[in-house]
Design a protein around this motif. Sequence first.
Motif, PDB file in Angstrom:
ATOM      1  N   GLU A  81       0.834  -1.209   0.000  1.00  0.00           N
ATOM      2  CA  GLU A  81       0.000   0.000   0.000  1.00  0.00           C
ATOM      3  C   GLU A  81       0.864   1.252   0.000  1.00  0.00           C
ATOM      4  O   GLU A  81       0.559   2.227  -0.695  1.00  0.00           O
ATOM      5  CB  GLU A  81      -0.930   0.016   1.213  1.00  0.00           C
ATOM      6  CG  GLU A  81      -1.720   1.310   1.313  1.00  0.00           C
ATOM      7  CD  GLU A  81      -2.841   1.292   2.331  1.00  0.00           C
ATOM      8  OE1 GLU A  81      -3.184   2.374   2.844  1.00  0.00           O
ATOM      9  OE2 GLU A  81      -3.402   0.204   2.599  1.00  0.00           O
ATOM     10  N   GLN A  84       2.090   1.909  -3.388  1.00  0.00           N
ATOM     11  CA  GLN A  84       1.042   2.319  -4.317  1.00  0.00           C
ATOM     12  C   GLN A  84       0.422   3.667  -3.974  1.00  0.00           C
ATOM     13  O   GLN A  84      -0.343   4.213  -4.771  1.00  0.00           O
ATOM     14  CB  GLN A  84      -0.047   1.233  -4.359  1.00  0.00           C
ATOM     15  CG  GLN A  84       0.444  -0.072  -4.963  1.00  0.00           C
ATOM     16  CD  GLN A  84      -0.571  -1.205  -4.912  1.00  0.00           C
ATOM     17  OE1 GLN A  84      -0.200  -2.377  -4.946  1.00  0.00           O
ATOM     18  NE2 GLN A  84      -1.860  -0.893  -4.848  1.00  0.00           N
ATOM     19  N   ASP A  85       0.743   4.210  -2.811  1.00  0.00           N
ATOM     20  CA  ASP A  85       0.172   5.497  -2.407  1.00  0.00           C
ATOM     21  C   ASP A  85       1.273   6.401  -1.843  1.00  0.00           C
ATOM     22  O   ASP A  85       1.245   6.772  -0.669  1.00  0.00           O
ATOM     23  CB  ASP A  85      -0.927   5.263  -1.362  1.00  0.00           C
ATOM     24  CG  ASP A  85      -1.687   6.540  -1.025  1.00  0.00           C
ATOM     25  OD1 ASP A  85      -1.466   7.570  -1.702  1.00  0.00           O
ATOM     26  OD2 ASP A  85      -2.497   6.512  -0.070  1.00  0.00           O
ATOM     27  N   SER A  88       0.542   9.620   0.301  1.00  0.00           N
ATOM     28  CA  SER A  88       0.173   9.536   1.712  1.00  0.00           C
ATOM     29  C   SER A  88       1.332   9.143   2.608  1.00  0.00           C
ATOM     30  O   SER A  88       1.331   9.472   3.802  1.00  0.00           O
ATOM     31  CB  SER A  88      -0.968   8.519   1.893  1.00  0.00           C
ATOM     32  OG  SER A  88      -2.152   8.958   1.265  1.00  0.00           O
ATOM     33  N   SER A 231      -8.060  11.609   4.225  1.00  0.00           N
ATOM     34  CA  SER A 231      -8.666  10.358   3.790  1.00  0.00           C
ATOM     35  C   SER A 231      -9.603   9.772   4.818  1.00  0.00           C
ATOM     36  O   SER A 231     -10.144   8.699   4.621  1.00  0.00           O
ATOM     37  CB  SER A 231      -7.572   9.337   3.471  1.00  0.00           C
ATOM     38  OG  SER A 231      -6.766   9.112   4.605  1.00  0.00           O
TER      39      SER A 231
END
Length: 235
Positions: A81, A84-85, A88, A231
């Motif tokens: 994650e 992929q982000d 953040s 988020s």
Amino acid sequence: MLTATLVATLAATAGCGDAGDLASAGPTPTATSPARLWPDLTPASTPAWNYDDGESELMRGITAPGNDVRKVDPVDVVRAEIRQDPGSYTGAKAPYRETARRMAECGEGAGHGECPVLKAYYRDLTGDGHEDLALGFRLLPGDQTAVRVYTFEEGRLVQVMSNDDAVSSVELAGRSVIIHAPSDIASYEYRFQWTWDPQQRVMLLTHDEMIRIGHGDHPATPPAPAPASPSASAR
């Protein structure tokens, strides 16, 4: 003509008073149907807030023999994650850079030491007869927790639920994940229920409510809520 036995029975019954009889609970409020307000109001065509539901995400590079989710390392899933982000976790203005940095402390696995990844739980939340992965990790700095659910689809690990919030507790019940979050109103908390939807093939936010948690004259005092993140689920 009454027999002596029947007379004695009736007399004994009469001597018991009203024990066991139905008692009135008082007047019943009159039922009223819902009153619709502003019938000419044009219905909204777009949602007011983004609840982060209704979307799934493939976790690239994560596989397991026989699609057995217990053979997936939860730490590897969180690292996927983060990759992929980057906005953040690793970007110049990433709000959770400390989470990415603390991943270096996960050498002993999830739930140990300073590793931000919490103990993983396994439950069939999608109803396909196979266990799914319920995963949480701390969003640092701050006091928020990321709650995720993953399932295997055609040999690929897919994230089917994602929620970031200041979490008091989390429960699994049937096909649902129930998240309790603190409220700034004393003796109340928020409760969010995410439930698997077989048509959408994701977990949807099906219940969002504020509930009382105080008892008697000594109400429970919820912890102070953490600042909302971009988020975090809107309330």
